[in-house]
Scaffold this active site. Structure first.
Site, mmCIF file in Angstrom:
data_model
loop_
_atom_site.group_PDB
_atom_site.id
_atom_site.type_symbol
_atom_site.label_atom_id
_atom_site.label_comp_id
_atom_site.label_asym_id
_atom_site.label_seq_id
_atom_site.Cartn_x
_atom_site.Cartn_y
_atom_site.Cartn_z
ATOM 1 N N ASP A 1 0.833 -1.194 0.000
ATOM 2 C CA ASP A 1 0.000 0.000 0.000
ATOM 3 C C ASP A 1 0.876 1.255 0.000
ATOM 4 O O ASP A 1 1.806 1.368 0.787
ATOM 5 C CB ASP A 1 -0.907 -0.007 1.236
ATOM 6 N N HIS B 1 -0.513 4.542 0.113
ATOM 7 C CA HIS B 1 -1.327 5.692 0.505
ATOM 8 C C HIS B 1 -0.655 6.413 1.679
ATOM 9 O O HIS B 1 -0.607 5.884 2.784
ATOM 10 C CB HIS B 1 -2.730 5.241 0.902
#
Length: 160
Positions: A24, A26
């Site tokens: 991930d 983000h």
């Protein structure tokens, strides 16, 4: 900023490890969390994005952390966190408080089921992506028996 500890006569800052697990990337959410937890008096070690389980464990050990805060927004947290608590236990970190939050499952319809799954995986608290950082801060203060500093209490009283 220093945070007072319940029952103690000295002030000490609690260290938390923060990062986005797995593949991930983000970053916005953990940047907001880093700023919020620092403003609340915690010492934050931000590992950034695409953090492996080993990096969380190594950082918690190296910084003698009281908590590990795992973020995931791309929906694959279950796979990314599989075995994390066993690794922490193997590193003698079983007393470290662990939180996870974000968009933890693809197609997540029933967050109660998601919360149950991650609690069964060993996380002390599980938050959805809509959780206000202040709620997580208050939960961590409660879990670590930390109370706000006198300055923070005064500002909360004034703004209330």
């Amino acid at each position: 900023m220093v945070v007072a500890v319940f029952g103690g006569s000295t002030n000490m800052t609690k260290t938390v490890i923060l990062g986005v697990i797995g593949s991930d990337a983000h970053v916005v959410g953990i940047t907001i969390l880093e700023q919020a937890f620092e403003a609340a008096g915690f010492n934050v070690v931000n590992l950034g994005v695409q953090t492996s389980q080993d990096e969380f464990v190594d950082a918690a050990t190296a910084h003698d952390a009281e908590a590990v805060l795992v973020s995931s927004l791309y929906g694959h947290a279950e796979q990314d966190c599989e075995g994390l608590h066993q690794e922490m236990q193997d590193a003698d970190l079983e007393d470290v408080t662990t939180y996870i939050g974000g968009n933890l499952a693809v197609g997540q319809d029933d967050f109660d089921e998601t919360r149950t799954l991650f609690r069964e995986m060993g996380f002390d608290r599980v938050f959805d992506s809509k959780t206000d950082p202040e709620d997580a801060i208050e939960a961590l203060r409660a879990d670590l028996d930390v109370r706000p500093s006198e300055t923070e209490r005064e500002s909360q009283t004034i703004s209330a």
